[in-house]
Motif scaffolding. Structure first.
Motif, PDB file in Angstrom:
ATOM      1  N   PRO A   1     -94.752 -29.410  27.255  1.00  0.00           N
ATOM      2  CA  PRO A   1     -94.276 -29.086  26.570  1.00  0.00           C
ATOM      3  C   PRO A   1     -94.120 -28.626  24.882  1.00  0.00           C
ATOM      4  O   PRO A   1     -94.677 -29.737  24.657  1.00  0.00           O
ATOM      5  CB  PRO A   1     -92.950 -30.059  26.746  1.00  0.00           C
ATOM      6  N   ILE A   2     -94.154 -27.962  24.488  1.00  0.00           N
ATOM      7  CA  ILE A   2     -94.491 -27.374  22.823  1.00  0.00           C
ATOM      8  C   ILE A   2     -93.051 -27.032  21.997  1.00  0.00           C
ATOM      9  O   ILE A   2     -92.546 -25.647  23.059  1.00  0.00           O
ATOM     10  CB  ILE A   2     -95.493 -26.912  22.340  1.00  0.00           C
ATOM     11  N   VAL A   3     -92.797 -27.216  21.147  1.00  0.00           N
ATOM     12  CA  VAL A   3     -91.976 -26.166  20.360  1.00  0.00           C
ATOM     13  C   VAL A   3     -92.849 -25.562  19.213  1.00  0.00           C
ATOM     14  O   VAL A   3     -93.890 -26.320  17.958  1.00  0.00           O
ATOM     15  CB  VAL A   3     -90.534 -27.271  19.537  1.00  0.00           C
ATOM     16  N   LYS A   4     -91.916 -24.531  18.635  1.00  0.00           N
ATOM     17  CA  LYS A   4     -92.898 -23.630  17.843  1.00  0.00           C
ATOM     18  C   LYS A   4     -92.970 -24.912  16.258  1.00  0.00           C
ATOM     19  O   LYS A   4     -91.422 -25.050  15.521  1.00  0.00           O
ATOM     20  CB  LYS A   4     -91.899 -22.724  17.108  1.00  0.00           C
ATOM     21  N   HIS A   5     -93.405 -24.365  15.632  1.00  0.00           N
ATOM     22  CA  HIS A   5     -93.290 -25.514  14.188  1.00  0.00           C
ATOM     23  C   HIS A   5     -94.695 -24.860  13.107  1.00  0.00           C
ATOM     24  O   HIS A   5     -95.212 -23.733  13.102  1.00  0.00           O
ATOM     25  CB  HIS A   5     -94.502 -26.809  14.506  1.00  0.00           C
ATOM     26  N   GLY A   6     -94.286 -25.401  11.619  1.00  0.00           N
ATOM     27  CA  GLY A   6     -94.799 -24.538  10.601  1.00  0.00           C
ATOM     28  C   GLY A   6     -96.523 -25.527  10.603  1.00  0.00           C
ATOM     29  O   GLY A   6     -96.881 -25.656  11.382  1.00  0.00           O
ATOM     30  N   GLY A   7     -96.900 -24.578   9.373  1.00  0.00           N
ATOM     31  CA  GLY A   7     -98.733 -24.990   9.068  1.00  0.00           C
ATOM     32  C   GLY A   7     -99.591 -23.819   9.614  1.00  0.00           C
ATOM     33  O   GLY A   7     -99.412 -22.615  10.337  1.00  0.00           O
ATOM     34  N   GLY A   8    -101.142 -24.132   8.776  1.00  0.00           N
ATOM     35  CA  GLY A   8    -101.717 -23.292   9.969  1.00  0.00           C
ATOM     36  C   GLY A   8    -102.254 -22.741   7.918  1.00  0.00           C
ATOM     37  O   GLY A   8    -101.755 -22.609   7.304  1.00  0.00           O
ATOM     38  N   SER A   9    -103.010 -21.977   8.334  1.00  0.00           N
ATOM     39  CA  SER A   9    -104.466 -21.589   6.797  1.00  0.00           C
ATOM     40  C   SER A   9    -103.942 -19.899   7.101  1.00  0.00           C
ATOM     41  O   SER A   9    -103.894 -19.569   5.443  1.00  0.00           O
ATOM     42  CB  SER A   9    -105.425 -22.339   7.252  1.00  0.00           C
ATOM     43  N   ILE A  10    -103.691 -19.686   7.947  1.00  0.00           N
ATOM     44  CA  ILE A  10    -104.007 -17.533   7.084  1.00  0.00           C
ATOM     45  C   ILE A  10    -102.650 -17.043   8.584  1.00  0.00           C
ATOM     46  O   ILE A  10    -102.350 -17.816  10.098  1.00  0.00           O
ATOM     47  CB  ILE A  10    -104.403 -16.988   7.724  1.00  0.00           C
ATOM     48  N   MET A  11    -101.513 -17.181   8.053  1.00  0.00           N
ATOM     49  CA  MET A  11    -100.509 -16.022   9.382  1.00  0.00           C
ATOM     50  C   MET A  11    -100.038 -14.675   8.434  1.00  0.00           C
ATOM     51  O   MET A  11    -101.003 -13.768   7.906  1.00  0.00           O
ATOM     52  CB  MET A  11     -99.157 -16.411   8.139  1.00  0.00           C
ATOM     53  N   LEU A  12    -100.380 -14.318  10.198  1.00  0.00           N
ATOM     54  CA  LEU A  12    -100.426 -12.628  10.446  1.00  0.00           C
ATOM     55  C   LEU A  12     -99.641 -11.838  11.498  1.00  0.00           C
ATOM     56  O   LEU A  12     -98.741 -12.655  11.997  1.00  0.00           O
ATOM     57  CB  LEU A  12    -101.916 -12.215  11.527  1.00  0.00           C
ATOM     58  N   TRP A  13     -98.626 -11.057  10.956  1.00  0.00           N
ATOM     59  CA  TRP A  13     -98.562  -9.812  11.907  1.00  0.00           C
ATOM     60  C   TRP A  13     -99.009  -8.961  12.446  1.00  0.00           C
ATOM     61  O   TRP A  13     -99.767  -8.270  12.118  1.00  0.00           O
ATOM     62  CB  TRP A  13     -97.307  -9.588  10.886  1.00  0.00           C
ATOM     63  N   GLY A  14     -98.647  -8.680  13.766  1.00  0.00           N
ATOM     64  CA  GLY A  14     -99.664  -7.642  14.314  1.00  0.00           C
ATOM     65  C   GLY A  14     -98.960  -6.867  15.205  1.00  0.00           C
ATOM     66  O   GLY A  14     -97.601  -7.712  15.954  1.00  0.00           O
ATOM     67  N   CYS A  15     -99.031  -6.004  15.911  1.00  0.00           N
ATOM     68  CA  CYS A  15     -98.918  -5.220  17.232  1.00  0.00           C
ATOM     69  C   CYS A  15     -99.578  -4.103  17.898  1.00  0.00           C
ATOM     70  O   CYS A  15    -100.413  -4.606  17.577  1.00  0.00           O
ATOM     71  CB  CYS A  15     -97.683  -4.043  17.108  1.00  0.00           C
ATOM     72  N   PHE A  16     -98.956  -4.115  19.381  1.00  0.00           N
ATOM     73  CA  PHE A  16     -99.894  -3.424  19.768  1.00  0.00           C
ATOM     74  C   PHE A  16     -99.541  -2.794  21.904  1.00  0.00           C
ATOM     75  O   PHE A  16     -98.779  -2.815  21.491  1.00  0.00           O
ATOM     76  CB  PHE A  16    -101.141  -3.957  20.634  1.00  0.00           C
ATOM     77  N   SER A  17     -99.934  -1.868  21.627  1.00  0.00           N
ATOM     78  CA  SER A  17     -99.352  -1.118  23.144  1.00  0.00           C
ATOM     79  C   SER A  17    -100.428  -1.119  23.946  1.00  0.00           C
ATOM     80  O   SER A  17    -101.485  -1.022  23.838  1.00  0.00           O
ATOM     81  CB  SER A  17     -98.446  -0.055  22.397  1.00  0.00           C
ATOM     82  N   ALA A  18    -100.446  -0.791  25.295  1.00  0.00           N
ATOM     83  CA  ALA A  18    -101.147  -0.057  26.326  1.00  0.00           C
ATOM     84  C   ALA A  18    -101.943   0.878  25.530  1.00  0.00           C
ATOM     85  O   ALA A  18    -103.109   0.919  26.292  1.00  0.00           O
ATOM     86  CB  ALA A  18     -99.766   0.997  27.603  1.00  0.00           C
TER      87      ALA A  18
END
Length: 282
Positions: free
Chosen positions: A189-206
């Protein structure tokens, strides 16, 4: 002085007796009649005849490899222990074998578990779910089970992801059978947490991928609103989804903030409802 007869290994019948059982069966006698005449259990008669039909011999076949030193009882105990707790370690299984007075070599224990169809695999990480989360997921799945392909092609999926350039991935093995990768007992089990070197937002469709945006610093609701304003409608346009597309986002507080909801409403964006703690799309 009585004649000394050789001992029967593993209660095996003498070869001549087995031959006579097969001979009687060839002449048309049934299992029950042979059993009564030869004073041998009917199950044994059936086993001998099955073996002869399959291998065309009544002789004892050579064993495949060295016989296991582990008893059947010890083998069953190991399988029960791994089935009950897939995260059990080999060292813990060794200690259990010692307590039962069974062989405790790692290779012996591993071989016994593998022969039962259980293999050590890296446990998958999954969101920690409550019964409420599970019920909501099931309801969501039932509600959308019969959605048409046309409807699904209108969905623009989105998510943020953090890419760890320098991170430590904790790996644990779970003893599981094929096809049980995502059973709850075989996952971490995991929960969302902070941290990381780079953060991205993206989107896609069929139809393909939309825009990909790098997020600098800690994202706020205002930053998220700006990302939508600069990228969402343009991505839908680039993918030729039309103005009546359906937008998917998870329940991150920045997504459900008042400022984000107002932007979506002002731009007439149809938002797909999404259960809490659902699988990431990153």
């Amino acid at each position: 002085m009585s004649e000394h007869k050789p001992s029967m290994k593993s209660k095996e019948l003498y070869v001549d007796l087995r031959d006579r059982i097969v001979s009687r069966n060839k002449s048309g006698e049934g299992y029950r009649k042979i059993s009564a005449a030869m004073k041998v259990p009917m199950s044994t008669v059936a086993s001998i005849i099955r073996k002869w039909k399959k291998f065309k011999t009544t002789r004892t076949l050579p064993r495949a490899g060295r016989p296991s030193k582990l008893s059947d009882r010890g083998r069953r105990a190991l399988v029960r222990e791994v089935t009950k707790n897939p995260m059990v370690t080999l060292s813990e299984l060794q200690r259990s074998s010692v307590e039962r007075g069974e062989p405790f070599r790692r290779t012996t224990i591993s071989a016994a578990i593998h022969q039962s169809g259980l293999y050590g695999r890296v446990a998958r990480r999954k969101p920690l779910l409550s019964k409420r989360h599970m019920a909501a997921r099931l309801e969501f799945a039932k509600r959308h089970l019969k959605d048409s392909q046309t409807m699904r092609k209108k969905i623009l999926w989105s998510d943020e992801t953090k890419i760890e350039l320098f991170g430590v991935n904790v790996r644990r093995h779970a003893g599981r059978k094929p096809g049980t990768t995502h059973h709850q007992a075989n996952t971490i089990p995991i929960v969302k947490h902070g941290g990381g070197s780079i953060m991205l937002w993206g989107c896609f469709s069929a139809a393909g991928t939309g825009r990909l945006v790098r997020i600098k610093g800690k994202m706020t609701a205002a930053m998220y609103r700006d990302i939508l304003d600069e990228n969402l409608l343009q991505s839908a346009l680039d993918l030729r989804l039309g103005r009546r597309f359906i937008f998917q986002q998870d329940n991150n507080p920045k997504h459900t903030a008042k400022i984000s909801k107002e932007w979506l409403q002002d731009n007439s964006v149809n938002v797909l409802e999404w259960p809490s703690q659902s699988p990431d799309l990153n």
